[in-house]
Design an enzyme around this catalytic site. Sequence first.
Site, short mmCIF file in Angstrom:
data_model
loop_
_atom_site.label_atom_id
_atom_site.label_comp_id
_atom_site.label_asym_id
_atom_site.label_seq_id
_atom_site.Cartn_x
_atom_site.Cartn_y
_atom_site.Cartn_z
N SER A 3 -8.40 7.32 -12.58
CA SER A 3 -7.04 6.85 -12.89
C SER A 3 -6.13 8.04 -13.20
CB SER A 3 -7.10 5.90 -14.08
OG SER A 3 -7.70 6.57 -15.17
N GLU A 35 -19.95 5.17 -15.23
CA GLU A 35 -21.02 4.55 -16.02
C GLU A 35 -21.10 3.04 -15.77
OE1 GLU A 35 -18.16 5.82 -16.91
OE2 GLU A 35 -17.52 5.27 -18.94
N CYS A 51 -8.02 2.38 -4.31
CA CYS A 51 -6.85 3.23 -4.56
C CYS A 51 -5.90 3.20 -3.37
CB CYS A 51 -7.27 4.65 -4.87
SG CYS A 51 -8.00 5.44 -3.45
N PHE A 97 -15.41 3.93 -10.56
CA PHE A 97 -16.34 2.82 -10.31
C PHE A 97 -16.14 2.18 -8.94
CE2 PHE A 97 -12.69 0.26 -11.65
CZ PHE A 97 -12.79 -0.82 -10.80
N GLU A 135 -0.28 0.07 -12.12
CA GLU A 135 -1.35 -0.05 -11.13
C GLU A 135 -2.26 -1.18 -11.64
OE1 GLU A 135 -4.47 2.92 -10.90
OE2 GLU A 135 -4.73 2.55 -8.78
N LYS A 191 -21.15 13.31 -12.00
CA LYS A 191 -21.06 12.39 -13.15
C LYS A 191 -20.42 11.11 -12.62
CE LYS A 191 -18.86 10.65 -15.99
NZ LYS A 191 -18.68 9.17 -15.95
P1 NAD Z 1 -11.31 6.02 -14.73
O1 NAD Z 1 -10.25 7.06 -14.76
O2 NAD Z 1 -11.40 5.07 -15.88
O3 NAD Z 1 -12.77 6.71 -14.66
C1 NAD Z 1 -13.05 7.67 -13.67
C2 NAD Z 1 -14.13 8.61 -14.22
O4 NAD Z 1 -13.63 9.29 -15.37
C3 NAD Z 1 -15.41 7.89 -14.67
O5 NAD Z 1 -16.51 8.66 -14.27
C4 NAD Z 1 -15.27 7.82 -16.17
O6 NAD Z 1 -16.51 7.87 -16.84
C5 NAD Z 1 -14.45 9.06 -16.51
N1 NAD Z 1 -13.54 8.85 -17.64
C6 NAD Z 1 -12.90 7.70 -17.98
N2 NAD Z 1 -12.11 7.91 -19.06
C7 NAD Z 1 -12.26 9.22 -19.40
C8 NAD Z 1 -11.70 10.03 -20.42
N3 NAD Z 1 -10.84 9.56 -21.30
N4 NAD Z 1 -12.06 11.33 -20.47
C9 NAD Z 1 -12.92 11.84 -19.56
N5 NAD Z 1 -13.48 11.10 -18.57
C10 NAD Z 1 -13.16 9.81 -18.48
O7 NAD Z 1 -11.19 5.25 -13.35
P2 NAD Z 1 -11.99 3.97 -12.86
O8 NAD Z 1 -11.49 2.79 -13.63
O9 NAD Z 1 -13.44 4.23 -12.82
O10 NAD Z 1 -11.50 3.88 -11.34
C11 NAD Z 1 -10.30 3.27 -10.95
C12 NAD Z 1 -9.18 4.27 -10.83
O11 NAD Z 1 -9.52 5.32 -9.92
C13 NAD Z 1 -7.91 3.65 -10.26
O12 NAD Z 1 -6.80 4.18 -10.96
C14 NAD Z 1 -7.90 4.10 -8.81
O13 NAD Z 1 -6.64 4.15 -8.20
C15 NAD Z 1 -8.48 5.47 -8.96
N6 NAD Z 1 -9.04 5.93 -7.70
C16 NAD Z 1 -8.37 6.90 -7.03
C17 NAD Z 1 -8.85 7.34 -5.81
C18 NAD Z 1 -8.13 8.40 -5.05
O14 NAD Z 1 -8.69 8.89 -4.09
N7 NAD Z 1 -6.93 8.79 -5.43
C19 NAD Z 1 -10.03 6.81 -5.28
C20 NAD Z 1 -10.71 5.83 -6.00
C21 NAD Z 1 -10.19 5.40 -7.21
#
Ligand code: NAD
Length: 498
Positions: free
Chosen positions: A226, A176, A281, A149, A381, A173
């Site tokens: 994450s 959401e 991140c 997000f 985090e 994808k």
């Molecule tokens: P998230 O892991 O909750 O969601 C990321 C994506 O995965 C979304 O599209 C979501 O719909 C999907 N998703 C969530 N739970 C899932 C599951 N159980 N099974 C399958 N798909 C699932 O992350 P977020 O809250 O949207 O974003 C924040 C996180 O992203 C933080 O941990 C941040 O550090 C990380 N991030 C990392 C980078 C990087 O380059 N390393 C960049 C941006 C964000």
Amino acid sequence: MKTVGHWIGGKYVDGESGRTGPVTNPATGERTAEVALASAADVDLAVAAAAEAARVWGRSSLSARTRVLFAYRELLDRRRDEIARLITAEHGKVHADALGEVARGIEVVEFACGIPQLLKSAGSYEVSTGVDVRELRQPLGVVAGITPFNFPAMVPLWMFPMAIACGNAFILKPSEKDPSAALRVAELMAEAGLPPGVLNVLNGDRVAVQRLLQHPDVDAISFVGSTPVAQAIYQAGTTPGKRVQALGGAKNHMLVLPDADLDLAADSAVSAAYGSAGERCMAVSVLVAVGGIGDELVDKIAERARGLRIGPGDQDTSEMGPLITAAHRDKVAAYTPSAREQGAEVVLDGTAEPVGPDAAHFLGVSLLDEVTPEMDAYRDEIFGPVLSVVRTDTYADAMTLINSSPWGNGAAIFTADGAAARRFEREVEAGMVGINVPIPVPVAYHSFGGWKGSLFGDHHIYGSDSVHFYTRGKVVTSRWTAPRGSGLDLAFPSGSTS
Ligand code: NAD
């Protein structure tokens, strides 16, 4: 209420799942749209469209691809403001920050415009008499990208321009929680002339992701999110043999040596810890003050952070916007009292007074001093506007702390000593290192990626690593015994258009 649907095969599709999720304006708490949550059947439809398109696009000429990418770059450039407003409306970050996000995404498109140069291959002439060797890089087929997000336009742009430039079809994808900016940047690819089905947007949650992981016609997955989800996706995707890169979470340390310019360090710490409400991140979430500078540095940071203007992202006066959801705000808020209970000194308490209307997702900034590695605020985090300060006596103690972290996304050092900086860049276990730079996000022609729990897979994202991730190598050894005529053509030679 508007429903944000899917973009499949060049058309808007509502999907057949009947399931939707809420999209909220974080600055008001108001529900502004519903987003369609794809079913497995919706995923199958998108994969079929992408697989069909990939067969043709994968054989398109480099000039046909670059024509689309150059046109796309111009469209994005003209729509910067519109895209930034979409980001602010659903993510909450302030307009200037959203514009910065769009700019960093456009940089990747500019890099992708150079795909003819990037796909040039190596070869050896006359390895044996009459025998030549050439290396080819060919597209994978269908690639799926799953994005977080916090950068609703930039992270998709980290992926699909390069995947498509390399000749793949792509299924995005998006998160959401804030899907509209991703949908808009994808639509502009169609306006730039990309054939239907080469880029598809499938909105959804874990149901869509599970099906993308299982689908036999999805060749590769690029994930950013994450760490626990990244790790699970890497395992689930690679077991059946897909190519996966999964970028995870972070806990980025900023080490400040006694010889550093403390005003620069304080400015940098405040910008990098509280910018985008800490939802980056590459945010600095831990500052390590070495050798007796803690009091002065914490005072300087507190003085600056106290003056930050928190407010809706669409107001010019705001420097920091709200958090993404009410649940996330409450989760972040809980770290400040817990740090106090666990022995930290709370210099600024962002939870002391409510900010903005009740329904909105604002939170003040917290500054925690005398934090130790056992505290929850250090271990997790937090992904919010909370900066922890750890004090150490020596550089060696600071490095032991930083390199014990399960994450290794970014790390920065602030110092006036070149030798110390050089030692740090060699010793620190992180994929991206800043020297007097707090958020060392590489430019588009260098790849982005962390170490340890911040990246699962071999390839970093964008830059030259992305050419390798989105293509397969092939080595051709050839011998021709007689020349073959190709007929006469007196026209000036140019790139094919198909
Ligand atoms: P998230 O892991 O909750 O969601 C990321 C994506 O995965 C979304 O599209 C979501 O719909 C999907 N998703 C969530 N739970 C899932 C599951 N159980 N099974 C399958 N798909 C699932 O992350 P977020 O809250 O949207 O974003 C924040 C996180 O992203 C933080 O941990 C941040 O550090 C990380 N991030 C990392 C980078 C990087 O380059 N390393 C960049 C941006 C964000």
